[in-house]
Design a protein around this motif. Sequence first.
Motif, PDB file in Angstrom:
ATOM      1  N   ALA A   1       0.844  -1.205   0.000  1.00 50.26           N
ATOM      2  CA  ALA A   1       0.000   0.000   0.000  1.00 50.26           C
ATOM      3  C   ALA A   1       0.873   1.246   0.000  1.00 50.26           C
ATOM      4  O   ALA A   1       0.626   2.211  -0.738  1.00 50.26           O
ATOM      5  CB  ALA A   1      -0.928  -0.010   1.210  1.00 50.26           C
ATOM      6  N   LEU A   2       1.932   1.216   0.810  1.00 52.01           N
ATOM      7  CA  LEU A   2       2.873   2.344   0.828  1.00 52.01           C
ATOM      8  C   LEU A   2       3.586   2.476  -0.509  1.00 52.01           C
ATOM      9  O   LEU A   2       3.752   3.585  -1.041  1.00 52.01           O
ATOM     10  CB  LEU A   2       3.886   2.134   1.959  1.00 52.01           C
ATOM     11  CG  LEU A   2       4.890   3.256   2.212  1.00 52.01           C
ATOM     12  CD1 LEU A   2       4.178   4.528   2.669  1.00 52.01           C
ATOM     13  CD2 LEU A   2       5.912   2.821   3.268  1.00 52.01           C
ATOM     14  N   GLY A   3       4.004   1.336  -1.072  1.00 53.66           N
ATOM     15  CA  GLY A   3       4.676   1.356  -2.368  1.00 53.66           C
ATOM     16  C   GLY A   3       3.772   1.869  -3.474  1.00 53.66           C
ATOM     17  O   GLY A   3       4.231   2.541  -4.408  1.00 53.66           O
ATOM     18  N   TRP A   4       2.481   1.562  -3.373  1.00 54.42           N
ATOM     19  CA  TRP A   4       1.498   2.058  -4.349  1.00 54.42           C
ATOM     20  C   TRP A   4       1.449   3.577  -4.298  1.00 54.42           C
ATOM     21  O   TRP A   4       1.503   4.251  -5.331  1.00 54.42           O
ATOM     22  CB  TRP A   4       0.130   1.467  -4.020  1.00 54.42           C
ATOM     23  CG  TRP A   4      -0.940   1.735  -5.036  1.00 54.42           C
ATOM     24  CD1 TRP A   4      -1.441   2.952  -5.405  1.00 54.42           C
ATOM     25  CD2 TRP A   4      -1.642   0.763  -5.823  1.00 54.42           C
ATOM     26  NE1 TRP A   4      -2.412   2.812  -6.361  1.00 54.42           N
ATOM     27  CE2 TRP A   4      -2.559   1.470  -6.639  1.00 54.42           C
ATOM     28  CE3 TRP A   4      -1.607  -0.627  -5.906  1.00 54.42           C
ATOM     29  CZ2 TRP A   4      -3.419   0.819  -7.515  1.00 54.42           C
ATOM     30  CZ3 TRP A   4      -2.462  -1.265  -6.785  1.00 54.42           C
ATOM     31  CH2 TRP A   4      -3.356  -0.549  -7.582  1.00 54.42           C
TER      32      TRP A   4
ATOM     33  N   ARG B   1      -5.534   4.868   2.575  1.00 53.74           N
ATOM     34  CA  ARG B   1      -6.477   4.394   3.589  1.00 53.74           C
ATOM     35  C   ARG B   1      -6.143   2.975   4.038  1.00 53.74           C
ATOM     36  O   ARG B   1      -6.247   2.645   5.220  1.00 53.74           O
ATOM     37  CB  ARG B   1      -7.896   4.481   3.038  1.00 53.74           C
ATOM     38  CG  ARG B   1      -8.412   5.913   2.944  1.00 53.74           C
ATOM     39  CD  ARG B   1      -9.750   5.988   2.240  1.00 53.74           C
ATOM     40  NE  ARG B   1     -10.283   7.353   2.260  1.00 53.74           N
ATOM     41  CZ  ARG B   1     -11.321   7.772   1.542  1.00 53.74           C
ATOM     42  NH1 ARG B   1     -11.953   6.915   0.734  1.00 53.74           N
ATOM     43  NH2 ARG B   1     -11.741   9.018   1.633  1.00 53.74           N
ATOM     44  N   LEU B   2      -5.726   2.139   3.104  1.00 54.13           N
ATOM     45  CA  LEU B   2      -5.313   0.786   3.458  1.00 54.13           C
ATOM     46  C   LEU B   2      -4.063   0.814   4.327  1.00 54.13           C
ATOM     47  O   LEU B   2      -3.970   0.066   5.316  1.00 54.13           O
ATOM     48  CB  LEU B   2      -5.047  -0.035   2.200  1.00 54.13           C
ATOM     49  CG  LEU B   2      -4.442  -1.430   2.412  1.00 54.13           C
ATOM     50  CD1 LEU B   2      -5.349  -2.294   3.296  1.00 54.13           C
ATOM     51  CD2 LEU B   2      -4.178  -2.109   1.077  1.00 54.13           C
ATOM     52  N   MET B   3      -3.116   1.649   3.974  1.00 54.50           N
ATOM     53  CA  MET B   3      -1.892   1.742   4.759  1.00 54.50           C
ATOM     54  C   MET B   3      -2.201   2.170   6.196  1.00 54.50           C
ATOM     55  O   MET B   3      -1.685   1.593   7.164  1.00 54.50           O
ATOM     56  CB  MET B   3      -0.930   2.740   4.100  1.00 54.50           C
ATOM     57  CG  MET B   3       0.460   2.788   4.729  1.00 54.50           C
ATOM     58  SD  MET B   3       0.590   3.965   6.103  1.00 54.50           S
ATOM     59  CE  MET B   3       0.356   5.519   5.220  1.00 54.50           C
ATOM     60  N   LEU B   4      -3.062   3.174   6.359  1.00 57.26           N
ATOM     61  CA  LEU B   4      -3.441   3.626   7.698  1.00 57.26           C
ATOM     62  C   LEU B   4      -4.221   2.547   8.440  1.00 57.26           C
ATOM     63  O   LEU B   4      -4.036   2.356   9.651  1.00 57.26           O
ATOM     64  CB  LEU B   4      -4.268   4.911   7.596  1.00 57.26           C
ATOM     65  CG  LEU B   4      -3.521   6.143   7.066  1.00 57.26           C
ATOM     66  CD1 LEU B   4      -4.483   7.316   6.874  1.00 57.26           C
ATOM     67  CD2 LEU B   4      -2.386   6.539   8.014  1.00 57.26           C
ATOM     68  N   ALA B   5      -5.076   1.839   7.724  1.00 62.12           N
ATOM     69  CA  ALA B   5      -5.828   0.738   8.341  1.00 62.12           C
ATOM     70  C   ALA B   5      -4.882  -0.358   8.819  1.00 62.12           C
ATOM     71  O   ALA B   5      -5.096  -0.969   9.876  1.00 62.12           O
ATOM     72  CB  ALA B   5      -6.838   0.180   7.346  1.00 62.12           C
TER      73      ALA B   5
END
Length: 299
Positions: free
Chosen positions: A190-193, A277-281
């Motif tokens: 997610a971060l890489g995205w 949002r996925l990274m934070l989740a």
Amino acid sequence: MKSAVGTVKTTSFSLIFADFKEITKVRLAVSVVFSSIAGYFLGAYSIDIGSVLLLAFGGYCMVGASNAYNQVIERDLDALMKRTKNRPIPAGRMSVNSAMAIAITMTLLGVLALYILSPKTAMFGAISIFLYTCVYTPLKTVTPLSVFAGAIPGAIPFMLGWVAATDDFGIEPGTLFMIQFFWQFPHFWALGWMLQDDYRKGGFKMLPTGKKDGGTALQIILYTIWMIVISIMPAFGFTGRLHLSLGAAGIVLLLGLVMLVFAFRLYEKKDNLSARRLMLASVSYITLMQLVYVIDKFI
């Protein structure tokens, strides 16, 4: 005049301390210390404050050293990317020699602190530094499999706490390792995205397909599912002394499903906002999951 000199000294110290926090990635290091202490609480028959402090200090040094080595190795690449060009070395605020001195000192202090706890704890700490510095870091510009290599040292802290508390490695710390190992993939992809365009400037290959596409998003979903499955396994009696009540397992499952929803949204929308949002989740998941495990043990 004395006041002005004092102000200059205070300002200089503040800048040096700020660069120290940057070279050791203080927020990441603190999260690792949190994971290690959670693992210690899960493994310990009784809590020894001295051991907790040694683990916290050794854990911080372990991560700080790894990050300092990483920034020395990648200093030229960091200068190419927007998010890293202001780091102490590429920005010219810290010399390579100073960064190496910090890295070596923290390696020695960290391994010593962990060795006082137990030789096994020190061994896993040293392995973590080696893998992060000598395997993960150079592979980042070669292959997306670097994330797999990086997930190993990234998963050690949760396990490390249990080993520090028990001086033993078995199914229990192995399970803690696997939970955090599978968590690494959706988190870092997610971060890489989000940072794909910046990573390209540095030549880093972080996404499994090399693209922000359905293939990457699908793998994120699959690894999230595996993470959820392993996270609730202790509720079914397969993991020795590591136990989770059915109520706590339900909470962990719910947290995992929330993260899975964000993974599916990324698959559907394929945009940076969904990835963020996925990274934070994922950050919320790993923190809350560890808290649930610890609280469940003591209630």
